[in-house]
Design an enzyme around this catalytic site. Structure first.
Site, PDB file in Angstrom:
ATOM      1  N   HIS A  54      -2.809   8.461   5.734  1.00 39.12           N
ATOM      2  CA  HIS A  54      -3.057   6.491   5.334  1.00 39.12           C
ATOM      3  C   HIS A  54      -4.533   6.411   5.585  1.00 39.12           C
ATOM      4  O   HIS A  54      -5.124   5.754   4.684  1.00 39.12           O
ATOM      5  CB  HIS A  54      -1.852   5.830   5.763  1.00 39.12           C
ATOM      6  CG  HIS A  54      -2.133   4.495   5.654  1.00 39.12           C
ATOM      7  ND1 HIS A  54      -1.995   4.399   3.867  1.00 39.12           N
ATOM      8  CD2 HIS A  54      -2.361   3.155   5.886  1.00 39.12           C
ATOM      9  CE1 HIS A  54      -2.169   3.174   3.819  1.00 39.12           C
ATOM     10  NE2 HIS A  54      -2.132   2.378   5.262  1.00 39.12           N
TER      11      HIS A  54
ATOM     12  N   PHE B 237       2.047  -3.424   4.667  1.00 44.21           N
ATOM     13  CA  PHE B 237       2.285  -4.411   4.878  1.00 44.21           C
ATOM     14  C   PHE B 237       3.694  -5.054   4.553  1.00 44.21           C
ATOM     15  O   PHE B 237       4.459  -4.729   3.138  1.00 44.21           O
ATOM     16  CB  PHE B 237       1.407  -5.507   3.960  1.00 44.21           C
ATOM     17  CG  PHE B 237      -0.167  -5.641   4.705  1.00 44.21           C
ATOM     18  CD1 PHE B 237      -0.614  -4.667   5.410  1.00 44.21           C
ATOM     19  CD2 PHE B 237      -0.641  -6.654   3.760  1.00 44.21           C
ATOM     20  CE1 PHE B 237      -1.722  -5.266   6.015  1.00 44.21           C
ATOM     21  CE2 PHE B 237      -2.201  -7.064   4.124  1.00 44.21           C
ATOM     22  CZ  PHE B 237      -2.442  -6.610   5.170  1.00 44.21           C
TER      23      PHE B 237
ATOM     24  N   LYS C 164      -9.420   7.942   1.765  1.00 41.86           N
ATOM     25  CA  LYS C 164     -10.369   6.131   2.250  1.00 41.86           C
ATOM     26  C   LYS C 164     -11.744   6.307   1.973  1.00 41.86           C
ATOM     27  O   LYS C 164     -12.150   5.388   1.542  1.00 41.86           O
ATOM     28  CB  LYS C 164      -9.201   5.865   2.317  1.00 41.86           C
ATOM     29  CG  LYS C 164      -7.873   5.920   2.082  1.00 41.86           C
ATOM     30  CD  LYS C 164      -6.540   4.182   2.232  1.00 41.86           C
ATOM     31  CE  LYS C 164      -4.897   4.474   1.512  1.00 41.86           C
ATOM     32  NZ  LYS C 164      -4.778   5.878   2.203  1.00 41.86           N
TER      33      LYS C 164
ATOM     34  N   HIS D 211      -9.868   2.100  -0.795  1.00 37.33           N
ATOM     35  CA  HIS D 211      -7.671   1.392  -0.227  1.00 37.33           C
ATOM     36  C   HIS D 211      -7.517   1.304  -1.666  1.00 37.33           C
ATOM     37  O   HIS D 211      -8.202  -0.195  -2.321  1.00 37.33           O
ATOM     38  CB  HIS D 211      -7.980   0.385   0.871  1.00 37.33           C
ATOM     39  CG  HIS D 211      -6.452   0.677   0.990  1.00 37.33           C
ATOM     40  ND1 HIS D 211      -5.504   1.367   0.675  1.00 37.33           N
ATOM     41  CD2 HIS D 211      -5.920  -0.031   2.251  1.00 37.33           C
ATOM     42  CE1 HIS D 211      -4.055   1.011   0.858  1.00 37.33           C
ATOM     43  NE2 HIS D 211      -4.517   0.459   1.619  1.00 37.33           N
TER      44      HIS D 211
ATOM     45  N   GLU E 294      -1.295   6.125  13.403  1.00 40.52           N
ATOM     46  CA  GLU E 294      -0.867   6.584  12.822  1.00 40.52           C
ATOM     47  C   GLU E 294      -1.127   7.728  12.979  1.00 40.52           C
ATOM     48  O   GLU E 294      -0.204   9.494  13.227  1.00 40.52           O
ATOM     49  CB  GLU E 294      -1.656   7.030  11.058  1.00 40.52           C
ATOM     50  CG  GLU E 294      -1.369   7.786  10.056  1.00 40.52           C
ATOM     51  CD  GLU E 294      -1.738   7.772   8.973  1.00 40.52           C
ATOM     52  OE1 GLU E 294      -2.612   7.646   9.239  1.00 40.52           O
ATOM     53  OE2 GLU E 294      -1.447   8.597   7.818  1.00 40.52           O
TER      54      GLU E 294
ATOM     55  N   CYS F  64       0.781  -1.094  -0.284  1.00 43.66           N
ATOM     56  CA  CYS F  64       0.248  -0.241   0.438  1.00 43.66           C
ATOM     57  C   CYS F  64       0.346   0.724  -0.011  1.00 43.66           C
ATOM     58  O   CYS F  64       0.136   2.352   0.071  1.00 43.66           O
ATOM     59  CB  CYS F  64      -1.113  -0.155   1.114  1.00 43.66           C
ATOM     60  SG  CYS F  64      -2.324  -1.982   0.996  1.00 43.66           S
TER      61      CYS F  64
END
Lengths: 421, 79
Positions: A311, A407, A343, A348, A322, A170
Site C-alpha cells: 500500500h 480510510f 505509488k 496515490h 504496514e 483507497c
C-alpha cells in the site's frame, strides 16, 4: 469455488495511457509528480500531484475523445471518462466483446471509486448558491455517482451481468478485484470487468486531504521527489488520478475460447481495523489479518510469496505500520521477498490504486521483474525485506500479493499467481 | 435562417454532438437528433442561458423540434 483468471488489462495512470506505456516508465524508475497548474494552489500547503499526461493520444498520452464522445464527457466527472478508457483497453486486450444474450448476461461490471465526482459536486454547489436550482444540470447526479463508471461501461459494451460498484476509499480497487473474482467463483458471472477510477485532483480535493494532514507538503519545488515511501524524509502522499480495469474470467471459460491468461486470482483477504477513521492501529493487525486471510484462501504459506506490491503511500505513520505487519507475516522468509511501492512513481490514485497495483503485480509475474520504490534514498527503518530502491530488478516472481488500506479502517489483500496448468 | 435560429442551431450542435446539416427546423430532438429526455431538459436550460429568458415547464413540453425552439425564442428572447 471456481477458478478465476485474468485475461485483460487496461490502465490510465500518471505515467501514461495504456498498460505498456505505464509499465515501461514504472520499470524505468520515472516519476509522475508535477507541480499543480490547473487551479490556484498558492494558499494550499501541498502543491504537487501526479497528473495523467494529456495529449493527442500518441506516445502514451491520453486523448479523452478517443474513449468517450465529447458530448458525453461534458455530462460526467473525469473519473467516468478514465474508467471508460481503461475498460475499453481491458476488453480489447481480453478480446471479449459479448454479442449474444448468453455472453452479455454472463459478463458483469464492478468499477468503483473512492470519492467519485468531487469536482462536479463542488462546482454545482457554487452554481446552486450563485444562480439557483434552475441552473442545475439534469446530468449533475448521474454524472457524479460512483456506480455510473460501471453504468457507462456496461452500456457502452453491452455488459448485462452483475452491475456493481465498490466504495471503500483507497481499498476500492483491490476490493473490486477480489469481490468480482468472488462473483465469478460463485457462479454469478463468467466474466467481470473490475477495477477503480478516480479524479481527485481539484482544489477541493487537495484542500480536503491537506486538512486531514495526509499530503506531502515539503517537496513543492521538486514534485518528482515528493512520493518517497519508506524514506526518512517522506511527509505524506501525492495525489494521483487515473483508472485501472481488469477482465476477470472463469478459468474453463477462458481456456475454451483460447484467451490469453495473465495470472490466476487465488487469494483475497479483507478486514477492518475498528480503530480510527484515518490511521491504522500501531500494530498493523488489520493489514496483517487481511494478508493472512488472502494466504489462507490461496492455500499458501507466507514463504511462498515472491513479490508484494505495498500500500505504501509515503505517509509518516502508515508505511512503517504496514512494513511491520508484513515482517510479522513473513517471519524468517522476509529476506526472500521483494516489496515495493509503485505509488512512489504514480502517486496515490485512491480508489483506482488497488486496481492499477494488482495489474503491476500481474506484470511482475509476467515479466519476472519487480518494479522499484523510487526516491528511497534513506530507509527510515532497517528491514530484511528487499524494498527495491530506485531501480527495477529481474527476479523470479510466481506469486504476488497486493495490499490496499483505506480510510475507515478498511483493508484488502489480493494474491495473483502464475498459471502453470 | 434567422439570427436566433442560428444561435439555436449552434447550441443544439454543441449539446447533442450532431452534424450541423441535420439541425433543420423540422428535426425532432428525440426522434431525429438522438436526444433523450435528460438531454432535452439540458437543451432548454441552455436556451434559457443563451437568450436570457425563462422557459416554463409547460412551454418546454411543447418544444419538440428545432423549429419549435426557434419560434418560441423569437417571441420570448430577452438577449
Amino acid at each position: 469455488m471456481r477458478r478465476v483468471v485474468v485475461t485483460g488489462l487496461g490502465m490510465l495512470t500518471p505515467l501514461g495511457c495504456g498498460v505498456d506505456a505505464t509499465w515501461a516508465r514504472i520499470l524505468a524508475g520515472d516519476s509522475g509528480g508535477k507541480k499543480i497548474d490547473t487551479f490556484e494552489v498558492s494558499d494550499l500547503p501541498s502543491q504537487v500531484a501526479c497528473y495523467i499526461p494529456r495529449g493527442d493520444g500518441s506516445n502514451g498520452t491520453f486523448n479523452p475523445d478517443q474513449w468517450m464522445e465529447p458530448k458525453d464527457q461534458r455530462k460526467v466527472d473525469d473519473f467516468i471518462v478514465y474508467a471508460m478508457c481503461a475498460a475499453k483497453q481491458a476488453l480489447d486486450d481480453a478480446d471479449w466483446h459479448p454479442k449474444s444474450d448468453e455472453d452479455q448476461f454472463a459478463t458483469g461490471t464492478m468499477i468503483g471509486s473512492g470519492i467519485g465526482g468531487l469536482t462536479g459536486i463542488a462546482e454545482t454547489a457554487v452554481l446552486l448558491k450563485e444562480r439557483g436550482p434552475r441552473r442545475v444540470s439534469p446530468f449533475f447526479i448521474p454524472g457524479r455517482l460512483i456506480n455510473l463508471a460501471s453504468g457507462y461501461v456496461s452500456i457502452e459494451h453491452g455488459l448485462k451481468g452483475p452491475n456493481h460498484a465498490v466504495v471503500t476509499a483507497c481499498s476500492t480497487g483491490a476490493h473490486a478485484v477480489g469481490d468480482a473474482a468472488r462473483l465469478i467463483g460463485l457462479g454469478d458471472a463468467e466474466v467481470m470487468v473490475a477495477g477503480g477510477a478516480e479524479s481527485p485532483i481539484s482544489r477541493i480535493g487537495i484542500a480536503g486531504f491537506c486538512a486531514a494532514r495526509a499530503l506531502s507538503t515539503g517537496f513543492n519545488d521538486t514534485p518528482e521527489k515528493a512520493s518517497r515511501p519508506y524514506d526518512k524524509d517522506r511527509d505524506g502522499f501525492v495525489m494521483g488520478e487515473g483508472a485501472g480495469v481488469l477482465v476477470l474470467e472463469e478459468y474453463e471459460h477462458a481456456k475454451r475460447r483460447g484467451a490469453k491468461i495473465y495470472a490466476e486470482v487465488t487469494g483475497y483477504g479483507l478486514s477492518g481495523d475498528a480503530f480510527h477513521i484515518t490511521s491504522p492501529p500501531p500494530d498493523g493487525n488489520g493489514g496483517f489479518r487481511s494478508m493472512s486471510m488472502a494466504l489462507k484462501r490461496a492455500g499458501l504459506a507466507a514463504s511462498d510469496l515472491d513479490y508484494i506490491n505495498a500500500h505504501g503511500t509515503s505517509t509518516q505513520v502508515g508505511d512503517e505500520i504496514e512494513l511491520g505487519a508484513v515482517e510479522r507475516l513473513l517471519g524468517n522468509a522476509a529476506s526472500k521477498v521483494s516489496m515495493s511501492s509503485t505509488k512512489s512513481a504514480t502517486g496515490h490514485l485512491l480508489g483506482a490504486a488497488g486496481a492499477i497495483e494488482a495489474i503491476f503485480a500481474i506484470l511482475a509475474i509476467r515479466d519476472n521483474v519487480v518494479p522499484p520504490t523510487i526516491n528511497l534514498d534513506n530507509p527510515s527503518v532497517q528491514t530484511a525485506i528487499d524494498l527495491v530502491p530506485h531501480t527495477s530488478r529481474k527476479r523470479d516472481v510466481n506469486v504476488a500479493l497486493s495490499n490496499s488500506f483505506g480510510f475507515g479502517g478498511t483493508n484488502a489483500s489480493v494474491i495473483v499467481q502464475r498459471v502453470t496448468n | 435562417m434567422s439570427e436566433i435560429g442560428e444561435r439555436v442551431k449552434k447550441i443544439v450542435v454543441e449539446h447533442l454532438g450532431v452534424e450541423p446539416e441535420k439541425v433543420v427546423d423540422s428535426a425532432s430532438f428525440i426522434d431525429d437528433l438522438g436526444a433523450d429526455s435528460l438531454d432535452t431538459v439540458e437543451l432548454v436550460m441552455a436556451f434559457e442561458e443563451e437568450f436570457g429568458c425563462e422557459i416554463p415547464d409547460d412551454a418546454a413540453e411543447t418544444i419538440l423540434t428545432v423549429g419549435d425552439a426557434t419560434k418560441f425564442l423569437e417571441k420570448n428572447a430577452k438577449s
